[in-house]
Design a protein around this motif. Structure first.
Motif, short mmCIF file in Angstrom:
data_model
loop_
_atom_site.label_atom_id
_atom_site.label_comp_id
_atom_site.label_asym_id
_atom_site.label_seq_id
_atom_site.Cartn_x
_atom_site.Cartn_y
_atom_site.Cartn_z
N CYS A 250 9.81 7.34 10.03
CA CYS A 250 10.87 6.47 9.52
C CYS A 250 10.52 5.94 8.13
CB CYS A 250 11.10 5.31 10.47
SG CYS A 250 11.91 5.75 12.03
N LEU A 251 9.28 5.52 7.93
CA LEU A 251 8.87 5.00 6.63
C LEU A 251 8.93 6.08 5.56
CD1 LEU A 251 5.87 2.78 7.75
CD2 LEU A 251 8.03 1.97 6.80
N ALA A 252 8.50 7.29 5.88
CA ALA A 252 8.56 8.38 4.92
C ALA A 252 10.00 8.70 4.57
CB ALA A 252 7.86 9.62 5.49
N ASN A 253 10.89 8.64 5.56
CA ASN A 253 12.31 8.90 5.33
C ASN A 253 12.91 7.85 4.41
OD1 ASN A 253 15.34 8.64 6.10
ND2 ASN A 253 14.75 10.63 6.91
N LEU A 254 12.57 6.58 4.65
CA LEU A 254 13.07 5.50 3.79
C LEU A 254 12.52 5.62 2.38
CD1 LEU A 254 12.72 2.46 6.24
CD2 LEU A 254 14.86 3.44 5.40
N ALA A 255 11.27 6.05 2.26
CA ALA A 255 10.64 6.16 0.95
C ALA A 255 11.24 7.27 0.11
CB ALA A 255 9.14 6.38 1.10
N ILE A 256 11.92 8.23 0.75
CA ILE A 256 12.58 9.29 -0.02
C ILE A 256 13.65 8.67 -0.91
CG2 ILE A 256 14.12 11.28 0.17
CD1 ILE A 256 12.61 12.07 2.70
N LEU B 27 4.57 10.90 3.66
CA LEU B 27 4.10 10.75 5.04
C LEU B 27 2.66 10.25 5.06
CD1 LEU B 27 4.67 11.03 8.03
CD2 LEU B 27 3.99 13.43 7.90
N ALA B 28 1.85 10.76 4.16
CA ALA B 28 0.46 10.30 4.07
C ALA B 28 0.41 8.84 3.65
CB ALA B 28 -0.32 11.17 3.10
N SER B 29 1.25 8.44 2.71
CA SER B 29 1.30 7.04 2.29
C SER B 29 1.68 6.13 3.45
CB SER B 29 2.31 6.87 1.15
OG SER B 29 1.90 7.55 -0.01
N THR C 150 0.83 -1.21 0.00
CA THR C 150 0.00 0.00 0.00
C THR C 150 0.86 1.25 0.00
OG1 THR C 150 -1.77 -1.15 1.20
CG2 THR C 150 -1.78 1.26 1.27
N LEU C 151 1.92 1.25 0.80
CA LEU C 151 2.83 2.39 0.86
C LEU C 151 3.48 2.61 -0.51
CD1 LEU C 151 5.36 3.03 3.75
CD2 LEU C 151 5.84 3.67 1.41
N TRP C 152 3.94 1.52 -1.12
CA TRP C 152 4.61 1.61 -2.42
C TRP C 152 3.66 2.16 -3.49
CZ3 TRP C 152 3.89 -0.72 -7.19
CH2 TRP C 152 4.97 -0.63 -8.08
N LEU C 153 2.44 1.65 -3.49
CA LEU C 153 1.47 2.11 -4.48
C LEU C 153 1.11 3.58 -4.25
CD1 LEU C 153 -0.97 -0.96 -4.62
CD2 LEU C 153 0.55 -0.15 -6.46
N GLY C 154 0.93 3.95 -2.99
CA GLY C 154 0.60 5.33 -2.69
C GLY C 154 1.70 6.29 -3.12
N ALA C 155 2.94 5.91 -2.85
CA ALA C 155 4.07 6.77 -3.22
C ALA C 155 4.15 6.94 -4.74
CB ALA C 155 5.37 6.19 -2.67
N HIS C 156 3.94 5.85 -5.48
CA HIS C 156 4.01 5.92 -6.94
C HIS C 156 2.79 6.60 -7.55
CE1 HIS C 156 7.70 3.80 -8.04
NE2 HIS C 156 7.51 3.06 -6.96
#
Length: 271
Positions: A138-144, A73-75, A61-67
């Motif tokens: 932490c997740l938002a930071n990694l997703a950057i 952060l919302a993802s 879900t996080l991956w799809l939201g980011a893409h």
């Protein structure tokens, strides 16, 4: 003429154990295990697999939201909300009760009484806000660096969070003679060893290299500290201690992964 036995009776034991763990640790609609009276801790070797499933849903879900262009952060927050929904916020409830009991009680008896209260107090609310904030940040930071790094990190955190439950239950005794902690049965050495082996193998597959070492060290530190705190506060573990430990380990794992060098190389994957 005698009726035939249900097909579920013929399921392999490990499938039955996995179904039992899924029924308790999630709200997913799964078939009832043939051996429904089997103590939960005797099926604990499957806890890391449950973590992998829940973490994969959240990470995907996080991956799809980011893409899709959703802010990182919302993802992350959406992914955390979904994992909490899948588990019925079971572990989050444990963390809140643990914080309320350990923070607000003066004696062992009073601490356990507070933990059994269905109401959430100030300590519990703060614990949930802080834990959710840590994980989302932490997740938002990694997703950057790359959304898939955040997805793999979340999966590993869920795997290791549930892996830590059984060793704590094995090393400590139930703090009371009633309640979930006592009713779940005692963790056996073989089951605990299988849980540790499976959790280690899965986390290595997700984080081969530096990320694996950092995540494992964070799990040992967080799980050990939680166990020592529970031993000092109430003399053992309860269901809330085990649930709260899962959340604490998740936070520590994600913090450790965020502290690694940015990019795939920090997780052990080729850049």
């Amino acid at each position: 003429m005698a009726s035939e036995k249900p097909a579920s009776v013929w399921r392999p034991w490990w499938v039955d154990d996995l179904l039992h763990a899924l029924m308790f640790l999630t709200r997913l609609p799964v078939p009832a295990p043939a051996r429904g009276d089997r103590p939960l801790m005797h099926t604990g070797w499957a806890f890391p697999l449950v973590g992998l499933l829940v973490g994969a849903v959240g990470g995907g879900t996080l991956w799809l939201g980011a893409h899709a262009g959703v802010p990182l952060l919302a993802s992350a927050l959406i992914a955390l909300a979904l994992t909490a929904f899948l588990t019925g916020a079971l572990h989050e409830d444990g963390l809140a009760d643990l914080a309320d009991g350990f923070g607000g009680g003066g004696t062992k008896e009073r601490k356990i009484e507070i933990m059994r209260d269905s109401r959430v107090g100030s300590y519990g609310v703060l614990a949930l806000v802080i834990a959710t904030g840590i994980k989302a940040a932490c997740l938002a930071n990694l997703a950057i660096a790359a959304p898939w790094l955040a997805a793999f990190g979340l999966m590993a955190a869920h795997v290791l969070g549930r892996t830590a439950i059984l060793p704590i239950a094995y090393c400590l005794a139930p703090a009371t003679a009633t309640g979930l902690g006592s009713g779940a049965g005692r963790a056996k050495p073989v089951t605990t060893g299988l849980c540790l082996a499976l959790g280690t193998l899965l986390s290595f597959a997700l984080l081969p290299g530096t990320g694996f070492i950092a995540a494992l060290a964070a799990t040992a530190l967080a799980g050990g500290a939680t166990a020592l705190l529970a031993k000092r506060q109430i003399g053992g573990y309860t269901g809330d201690v085990l649930g709260g430990s899962e959340q604490i380990v998740e936070c520590f794992v994600l913090i450790a992964l965020t502290m690694l060098p940015a990019g795939a190389a920090g997780f052990g994957w080729p850049g």
